[in-house]
Structure formats: structure tokens, C-alpha cells
Design a protein around this motif. Structure first.
Motif, short mmCIF file in Angstrom:
data_model
loop_
_atom_site.label_atom_id
_atom_site.label_comp_id
_atom_site.label_asym_id
_atom_site.label_seq_id
_atom_site.Cartn_x
_atom_site.Cartn_y
_atom_site.Cartn_z
N VAL A 320 0.88 -1.16 0.00
CA VAL A 320 0.00 0.00 0.00
C VAL A 320 0.92 1.22 0.00
CG1 VAL A 320 -0.20 -0.09 2.55
CG2 VAL A 320 -1.82 1.27 1.20
N VAL A 321 0.65 2.16 -0.91
CA VAL A 321 1.45 3.38 -1.00
C VAL A 321 0.51 4.57 -0.91
CG1 VAL A 321 3.14 4.70 -2.32
CG2 VAL A 321 3.13 2.20 -2.48
N LEU A 322 0.75 5.41 0.10
CA LEU A 322 0.01 6.66 0.25
C LEU A 322 0.92 7.77 -0.27
CD1 LEU A 322 -1.42 6.01 3.84
CD2 LEU A 322 -2.27 5.21 1.62
N PHE A 323 0.63 8.23 -1.47
CA PHE A 323 1.50 9.17 -2.17
C PHE A 323 1.29 10.60 -1.67
CE2 PHE A 323 0.60 5.66 -5.10
CZ PHE A 323 1.87 5.34 -5.58
N MET A 324 2.38 11.34 -1.58
CA MET A 324 2.31 12.75 -1.19
C MET A 324 2.44 13.64 -2.43
SD MET A 324 1.83 14.94 1.17
CE MET A 324 1.85 13.88 2.62
N ASN A 325 1.65 14.73 -2.43
CA ASN A 325 1.79 15.80 -3.43
C ASN A 325 1.26 15.46 -4.81
OD1 ASN A 325 4.28 17.41 -5.36
ND2 ASN A 325 2.68 18.49 -4.28
N GLU A 326 0.14 14.75 -4.88
CA GLU A 326 -0.50 14.56 -6.18
C GLU A 326 -1.13 15.85 -6.67
OE1 GLU A 326 -3.87 13.84 -8.94
OE2 GLU A 326 -3.94 14.68 -6.93
N GLU A 327 -1.70 16.64 -5.76
CA GLU A 327 -2.51 17.78 -6.14
C GLU A 327 -1.72 18.88 -6.85
OE1 GLU A 327 -5.50 17.78 -6.35
OE2 GLU A 327 -6.44 16.57 -4.81
N ASN A 328 -0.53 19.18 -6.40
CA ASN A 328 0.20 20.30 -6.99
C ASN A 328 1.65 19.98 -7.27
OD1 ASN A 328 0.71 20.24 -4.22
ND2 ASN A 328 1.01 22.45 -4.05
N GLY A 329 1.88 18.81 -7.89
CA GLY A 329 3.25 18.51 -8.27
C GLY A 329 3.54 17.07 -8.66
N LEU A 330 2.78 16.11 -8.14
CA LEU A 330 2.99 14.69 -8.41
C LEU A 330 4.38 14.23 -7.98
CD1 LEU A 330 1.04 12.56 -9.68
CD2 LEU A 330 2.41 12.72 -11.75
N ARG A 331 4.93 14.90 -6.98
CA ARG A 331 6.29 14.56 -6.55
C ARG A 331 6.34 13.16 -5.93
NH1 ARG A 331 9.20 19.41 -5.14
NH2 ARG A 331 8.59 21.04 -6.64
N GLY A 332 5.31 12.77 -5.17
CA GLY A 332 5.30 11.46 -4.53
C GLY A 332 5.28 10.33 -5.53
N GLY A 333 4.42 10.42 -6.54
CA GLY A 333 4.34 9.38 -7.56
C GLY A 333 5.64 9.26 -8.35
N ASN A 334 6.22 10.41 -8.69
CA ASN A 334 7.48 10.39 -9.43
C ASN A 334 8.63 9.82 -8.59
OD1 ASN A 334 6.62 11.46 -11.95
ND2 ASN A 334 6.60 13.51 -11.09
N LYS A 335 8.67 10.18 -7.30
CA LYS A 335 9.73 9.68 -6.43
C LYS A 335 9.61 8.17 -6.24
CE LYS A 335 12.65 11.27 -4.50
NZ LYS A 335 14.12 11.28 -4.73
N TYR A 336 8.39 7.67 -6.04
CA TYR A 336 8.21 6.23 -5.86
C TYR A 336 8.71 5.48 -7.09
CZ TYR A 336 6.28 1.65 -4.94
OH TYR A 336 6.17 0.30 -4.73
#
Length: 465
Positions: A320-336
Motif C-alpha cells: 500500500v502506497v500513500l502518495f504525497m503531493n498529487e494535487e500540486n506537483g505529483l512529486r510522490g508518484g514520481n519519487k516512488y
């Protein structure tokens, strides 16, 4: 002859027993979710004890700590935080706006700054206003008609599109790029009609960008409620010389460190094949982010719990991955995705829930035709739970960076008719989430994860189950 007949009967009965076992497991998942689900309880805390979780905020960090603690309590094989730098934009004091028909004669209208916008001058911004239906109208009008004015983007979401996400996609460009484009023609600011299908007084925020616009040329951008937009448009038709005033003091600060929250059950026979289920932990700040995307986070957490509680031992590693910063950057998805690639991890499946906690209807898949055919063969297992929609299309923003030729990406598709009533607005709050609908979504996701884990994706299908 008797042996041949016996073998024929045995072979004929094998699919039935396999199907029967799947039916039993899926029923156990739904029964557990509906009688002993945890998603609603977790969402209650995220929404009512923590609140809106804008990237870089204290509330976002509190959500990181809370969800990690809850995942630890599930007894997973591993729980950890994955560091990621995120933007920190702050709204500041509440925005204020009015329509001025004559000097001293004003009507207040509800607005909110768009995420990433610069502030107005300290005393606010007042100017004549020009209405357009989209970015393409700017070139037709030209700089002479736009310079010094506030551009009012008033293209509504298309009411005739039953797929409300398609309606959203057809007009969201004016929110994201409207300020950057209007600045090229000398506009002093932009006001954007909220992405909302109903008429109400809630302005809806959302991400916007300036592209390569120099900082000194950036202009403030705000959303106006749909009722406010209708009033402004009508007033403009009656008197094109009206002025519009708005004030906002939002600010972009330096990036700060945050985290993706990750929990894992190690696979029993194929541990190096990784399957992900997740949502994004950040939200906008106007409401408490219950539908977008607290619902997806707690559903994803409950997927792993439901599989554990029903006694299922996954063959592949489930995360399970709870991603950070989808709303204004997608940084969490890109970092994962970046870390997974660096570590040489083999991700075979990813499922995201980021369309609200409403009644689940099915899934949208980004995958090969062969994998989609396999999914379609499972439709009968979902029919008792009124899950009927299996289509190829978009999966999810956070899992998108993991896309390659072999992975199967999927997105939960709930009923979307009410989603944009709440999306990015003050009324995206806990009381608008139905407990049973939320739990059905978690069970539907867990069932798909179960089937994908048991039978494998087509390119890596080594275990027939």
C-alpha cells in the motif's frame, strides 16, 4: 472406459471448483468489509482530527505520522516512510471579491485562489473584465482588447457528458494554463469558472501553472463559484463596463521534505514481483479532503487488512502506497517510480483509488489486450456486487510514472455524478462520504488485487492457481 469417463468428469469439474474458490474468497472479502471495515474509522480521523492536508503543511505531516502508525498496527511485514521534497504553497487570509456596477455599488461573490497563484497587490486588484469561453478566444480578441483587464474564463463543464471526468478534462485547461496565456496579452489577472456541474456558492480551487512566464510578469488567478460566474456573466451582458475587484495574499515558499507512506506484505512464492494499491495523502486546504483523496488512502490501507483478515496469503509482494503531493506537483508518484527503478524492482500491477468514495462501478485499465482479456474473464465474479464496468483507459496520476510495456495499471471507477460537486471545494468533507459505499470500494479493490495476485499478469503468468 470407466477411467476415461472419470478423467473427463474430473477435467470438466475443475473450472467450477476454481471458480467456486474465487467466489468464496471474494464473498469473504465483501462480508468482512461490510461488517468489520476500518476505512470509515480511519477516514473519520484523517478528516475530522487532522483536516485538509496541503503538501508541506503541518496537517500533511500529521497525516503521514497517523497513517504510518495505523499501518504499523496491522502487523504488516514492513512499514516505512519514503522521503520526497514537495512544494509549499500557502493560501493566507481568506480571499475577497466583488462586482462593481457603479462606484460604491458592489455585490460580493465567492472566490478562492488557485493553487500556485501569486497574490494580488496588497490593496487588491480592480479592473474592467472581459469574458471568454476558453484560451483560444484570447488570440481572436488580441492584446488591444485584453491588456490591463481581468480575463474571465467561463466555459462550463459539459452537462451532456455522462462521464463527468470527460467533462472536467474538456475545460480544466483554462484553470491550469489560463493565467500564463492571458499574461501574454497583458491581462492584469484571471478569474476562472469553477469546475463544477451544479450551481452553488462554492469556489473550487485546483492546480495552475505559469510555465516559463517570468516571475515579474505573473498575474493572480482565482476561481469563482458557478453561481458567481453566472451572475458575473449576466451582469457583463447588461453592462460591459463593470469592474471586478479581488484580493488574495497567497505565497509560494521554499520546498520542504515530506514522505510517501508505504506498507508491505511480502509475497510467499514470488516476492520479487510487486503489486501496489494506493491513493494520495495530500489534499487541498478548503475542505478536509475526504473524497479527494482520503477515501482512496483508507480504502487502500483496508485492502491489505481485508486480505490478512480473510486468511489470504499473497504470492506476490503487496504494497500500500500513500502518495504525497498529487494535487500540486505529483512529486510522490514520481519519487516512488524513481526509487523503484533505481532498486531494480519488478512492479507487475498497480491499482489507484482517486475518484472519490462513492459507489464502485468497476475499473479502468491501462494494459495490454491480453491482460485486459484476462480481466474480462473475471466479470462474472463481480456481478453479485453490482460491479459491471471494465474498460481500457486512464488508471491514476500517482501510478502513471510506473508505466512500462509489461505492467498492468488500473483505477477504481466509482459513480462520478456527485464527485465534482465536492472536488477541491470547501464541501469536500467527511459527512458527504457514505460508509457503506466507501467499504464497498475497499472490498472491490481487494477482490481485484486477490485475483491479480492469484493468477498473475499475462507476461509473468507462471502460476495457474
Amino acid at each position: 472406459m470407466r477411467i476415461v469417463l472419470l478423467l473427463a468428469l474430473l477435467l470438466a469439474s475443475t473450472p467450477f471448483f476454481a471458480q467456486s474458490n474465487d467466489e468464496k474468497q471474494i464473498k469473504a472479502i465483501y462480508d468482512k468489509a461490510l461488517t468489520d471495515g476500518k476505512a470509515y474509522e480511519w477516514l473519520n480521523y484523517l478528516s475530522n482530527q487532522i483536516g485538509g492536508r496541503l503538501s508541506g503543511s503541518v496537517q500533511a505531516q500529521e497525516a503521514v505520522e497517523y497513517t504510518k502508525e495505523e499501518l504499523d498496527a496491522l502487523g504488516l511485514d514492513r512499514v516505512w516512510l519514503q522521503p520526497v521534497m514537495v512544494p509549499k504553497w500557502v493560501r493566507g487570509t481568506p480571499e475577497f471579491a466583488y462586482i462593481e456596477t457603479k462606484p460604491g455599488l458592489t455585490t460580493n461573490v465567492p472566490i478562492c485562489a488557485l493553487g500556485g497563484s501569486v497574490s494580488t497587490p496588497d490593496g487588491g486588484l480592480k479592473a474592467n473584465i472581459i469574458e471568454v469561453q476558453g484560451i483560444e478566444d484570447l488570440e481572436k480578441l488580441g492584446k488591444d482588447k485584453i491588456a490591463g483587464k481581468i480575463v474571465f474564463y467561463n466555459r462550463p463543464m459539459e452537462q451532456t457528458l455522462v462521464n463527468t471526468f470527460a467533462a472536467y478534462s474538456n475545460c480544466v485547461d483554462q484553470r491550469y494554463s489560463g493565467a500564463a496565456e492571458a499574461a501574454k496579452y497583458g491581462a492584469s489577472g484571471v478569474i476562472v469558472r469553477s469546475m463544477n456541474l451544479r450551481l452553488d456558492d462554492y469556489p473550487h480551487t485546483g492546480s495552475m501553472g505559469y510555465g516559463d512566464t517570468p516571475i515579474k510578469n505573473r498575474i493572480p488567478a482565482a476561481a469563482i463559484s458557478t453561481k458567481g460566474a453566472e451572475l458575473l456573466s449576466t451582469t457583463l451582458k447588461l453592462n460591459p463596463n463593470i469592474k471586478f475587484y479581488f484580493r488574495q495574499n497567497c505565497k509560494q515558499l521554499e520546498d520542504v521534505q515530506s514522505y510517501n507512506v508505504i506498507g508491505e506484505i511480502t509475497g510467499s512464492t514470488n516476492p520479487k514481483e510487486v503489486m501496489v494499491v494506493g491513493g494520495h495523502l495530500d489534499s487541498w486546504d478548503l475542505g478536509d479532503g475526504s473524497h479527494d483523496d482520503g477515501a482512496g488512502c483508507v480504502q487502500s490501507m483496508d485492502v491489505l487488512r481485508l486480505l490478512k483478515e480473510t486468511g489470504y496469503k499473497p504470492k506476490r509482494t503487496l504494497r500500500v502506497v500513500l502518495f504525497m503531493n498529487e494535487e500540486n506537483g505529483l512529486r510522490g508518484g514520481n519519487k516512488y517510480a524513481e526509487v523503484a527503478q533505481t532498486n531494480g524492482e519488478n512492479h507487475v500491477f498497480a491499482l489507484e483509488s482517486d475518484s472519490g468514495g462513492f459507489t464502485p462501478r468497476g475499473f479502468s485499465f491501462d494494459c495490454s489486450d491480453e491482460n485486459f482479456e484476462q480481466v474480462l474473464s473475471w466479470k462474472g465474479l463481480f456481478e453479485p456486487y453490482l460491479i459491471h464496468l471494465f474498460e481500457k483507459g486512464h488508471s491514476g496520476a500517482d501510478i502513471g510514472p510506473m508505466k512500462n510495456e509489461s505492467i498492468v495499471l488500473a483505477g477504481l471507477v466509482p459513480d462520478s455524478q456527485r464527485y465534482f460537486d465536492h472536488h477541491h471545494a470547501e464541501n469536500d468533507t467527511f459527512e458527504h462520504v457514505n460508509k457503506r459505499e466507501l467499504q464497498l470500494g475497499a472490498a472491490t479493490m481487494a477482490s481485484l488485487i486477490y485475483l491479480m495476485d492469484k493468477y498473475g499478469t499475462v507476461p509473468s503468468q507462471k502460476i495457474k492457481g
